[in-house]
Design a protein around this motif. Structure first.
Motif, short mmCIF file in Angstrom:
data_model
loop_
_atom_site.label_atom_id
_atom_site.label_comp_id
_atom_site.label_asym_id
_atom_site.label_seq_id
_atom_site.Cartn_x
_atom_site.Cartn_y
_atom_site.Cartn_z
N ILE A 65 0.89 -1.17 -0.16
CA ILE A 65 0.10 -0.04 0.01
C ILE A 65 0.82 1.17 -0.09
N PRO A 66 0.79 2.07 -0.95
CA PRO A 66 1.50 3.43 -0.96
C PRO A 66 1.24 4.25 0.28
N LEU A 67 2.36 4.65 1.13
CA LEU A 67 2.09 5.40 2.14
C LEU A 67 2.70 6.75 2.03
N THR A 68 2.00 7.83 2.13
CA THR A 68 2.51 9.39 2.17
C THR A 68 2.24 9.82 3.73
N VAL A 69 3.37 10.49 4.17
CA VAL A 69 3.54 11.08 5.42
C VAL A 69 2.88 12.55 5.25
N ARG A 70 2.11 12.93 6.08
CA ARG A 70 1.67 14.49 5.99
C ARG A 70 1.77 15.09 7.41
N GLY A 71 2.24 16.40 7.25
CA GLY A 71 2.09 17.50 8.43
C GLY A 71 1.21 18.23 8.40
N ALA A 72 1.37 19.86 7.99
CA ALA A 72 0.40 20.68 7.80
C ALA A 72 0.16 20.66 6.34
N GLY A 73 0.84 20.11 5.39
CA GLY A 73 0.23 20.28 4.16
C GLY A 73 0.44 21.54 3.48
N THR A 74 1.26 22.38 3.88
CA THR A 74 1.65 23.74 3.28
C THR A 74 2.65 23.78 2.12
N ALA A 75 3.03 22.58 1.75
CA ALA A 75 4.11 22.39 0.42
C ALA A 75 3.33 23.04 -0.58
N THR A 76 3.99 23.34 -1.54
CA THR A 76 3.43 23.64 -2.92
C THR A 76 4.17 22.88 -4.01
N THR A 77 4.69 21.74 -3.91
CA THR A 77 5.40 20.98 -4.82
C THR A 77 4.84 19.65 -5.10
N GLY A 78 3.70 19.47 -4.12
CA GLY A 78 2.97 18.10 -4.29
C GLY A 78 3.58 17.09 -3.61
N THR A 79 4.64 17.33 -2.65
CA THR A 79 5.14 16.30 -1.99
C THR A 79 4.34 15.47 -0.68
N THR A 80 3.41 16.10 -0.47
CA THR A 80 2.35 15.36 0.48
C THR A 80 1.19 15.01 -0.17
N SER A 81 1.15 15.01 -1.67
CA SER A 81 -0.14 14.51 -2.18
C SER A 81 -0.10 12.88 -2.34
N PRO A 82 -0.98 12.30 -1.79
CA PRO A 82 -0.89 10.76 -1.75
C PRO A 82 -1.14 9.94 -3.17
N SER A 83 -0.65 8.88 -3.18
CA SER A 83 -1.14 7.97 -4.10
C SER A 83 -2.49 7.66 -4.36
N GLU A 84 -3.19 7.74 -5.35
CA GLU A 84 -4.74 7.22 -5.35
C GLU A 84 -4.92 6.12 -4.72
N GLY A 85 -5.76 6.22 -3.88
CA GLY A 85 -5.99 4.86 -2.93
C GLY A 85 -4.97 4.63 -1.99
N GLY A 86 -4.17 5.22 -1.75
CA GLY A 86 -3.01 4.80 -0.62
C GLY A 86 -3.65 5.36 0.52
N TRP A 87 -2.72 5.13 1.56
CA TRP A 87 -2.80 5.79 2.86
C TRP A 87 -1.91 7.00 3.41
#
Length: 365
Positions: A65-87
């Motif tokens: 399962i693709p896993l994306t770590v998130r904090g405040a989500g303030t980045a503007t580079t897509g770094t915390t945008s998850p994979s579709e259907g991931g966690w």
């Protein structure tokens, strides 16, 4: 192979109540960062401790399962945008922060904002000097993951210069600690610096030891306005060549300033009324100016001397300038810089940032 719903049921059972969310609103909030490009995850996980993170990684690895770590989500580079259907592993609520004023260190969890970290340090006469434009919202975890710089990099450096130790998890689930609570630690491979700036690809940061510095007694700012970018850049070059050492030296091109003017006229017209005359007069002209923001800090006496020297330097290069040494006015002069990122959305509904760095010797080419 277990279905997505079965896996989430297993996840809930292993973690316990309140840690896994699948309602549409929560998932949508976690589906993007400030780039505003949405990809819907299937679960948003807010772990209560490190054991829970270990469980999440175990299940994610076992079932790919693709896993994306998130904090405040303030980045503007897509770094915390998850994979579709991931966690999404949301650590925004991990906000513990302890200051050791003797060793001048901060022990922080990844969800602590830069503003709160600096405010906690200020109570002990200390400072965390790295100051990204979004310091009220950006978290230390995200700053470490991207090796954020910010406006004081000219004098104080970037995030990497203040991280003494990290702890967290490898993607395979093993808990690790890199570095130590020491000003000097040269034992073993320097994995800590490899993690800094790796944007989550090498592991999940759950804690950090941050170096703090003595807080300056006062800071002062000089705002210089120029008809063209070339004149502003030439001034910044000459300023450094003359031996000045500003704590921040920011250049804003005419397009950025014009976009910010348009943003304020639409969203906050009173902000224009409070601008110093040297800048406000340009908001009514067809061609916006370029700006330099010069910040100085130190003891009260040394900062006043620095400011007088910089004022004398600037007034020989432009008639449009203003300076301030009181905290409230100084911060207001920086408001245009802190508004730039949000103002860019006047040009479109999404914004992809690129951190472009041009060497000093190429800026006047």
């Amino acid at each position: 192979m277990a279905s997505g719903k079965q896996l989430i049921a297993t996840l809930r059972k292993r973690l316990g109540p309140g840690q896994v969310t699948t309602n549409h609103r929560a998932l949508y909030e976690a589906s993007m960062d400030n780039l505003r490009y949405s990809r819907m995850p299937s679960a948003r996980i807010r772990p209560v401790d490190e054991d829970a993170i270990g469980v999440v990684l175990e299940l994610a690895n076992d079932h790919r399962i693709p896993l994306t770590v998130r904090g405040a989500g303030t980045a503007t580079t897509g770094t915390t945008s998850p994979s579709e259907g991931g966690w999404v592993l949301d650590l925004g609520h991990w906000t513990n922060c302890h200051i050791d004023p003797v060793s001048r260190m901060a022990f922080v969890q990844p969800g602590v904002t830069i503003a709160n970290l600096d405010a906690a340090a200020a109570k002990h006469g200390l400072m965390y000097p790295v100051d990204p434009g979004s310091h009220n919202y950006a978290t230390i975890g995200g700053n470490i993951a991207t090796n954020a710089g910010g406006m004081r990099a000219a004098k104080y450096g970037v995030t990497r210069d203040y991280v003494l130790a990290l702890e967290g998890f490898l993607p395979t689930g093993e808990f690790v600690r890199w570095g130590a609570n020491l000003k000097k630690c040269s034992v073993g491979f320097n994995m800590r610096d490899l993690w800094i700036g790796s944007e989550g690809s090498l592991g999940i940061i759950t804690g950090a030891v941050i170096k703090l510095v003595a807080r300056p007694e006062i800071r002062a700012t000089c705002l210089a306005v120029f008809p063209s970018s070339d004149e502003a850049l030439a001034c910044s070059h000459d300023l450094l060549l003359a031996g000045h050492n500003p704590s921040a030296l920011e250049f804003l091109d005419a397009e950025t300033v014009g976009c910010t003017f348009a943003f304020w006229k639409k969203r906050d017209p009173e902000a224009l009324d409070h601008l110093p005359t040297c800048l406000r007069q340009w908001s009514y002209r067809p061609q916006p100016p370029a700006l330099l923001l010069i910040e100085l800090d130190g003891t009260r006496e040394s900062t006043r001397v620095q400011l007088r020297d910089v004022e004398g330097f600037i007034e020989k290069r432009t008639r449009d300038w203003a300076s301030a040494i009181d905290e409230e006015t100084t911060e207001f002069l920086w408001k245009i810089r802190r508004s730039c990122s949000q103002a860019m959305f006047e040009l479109g509904s999404r914004k992809l940032n690129e951190d472009v760095v041009v060497p000093f010797d190429c800026q006047l080419a």
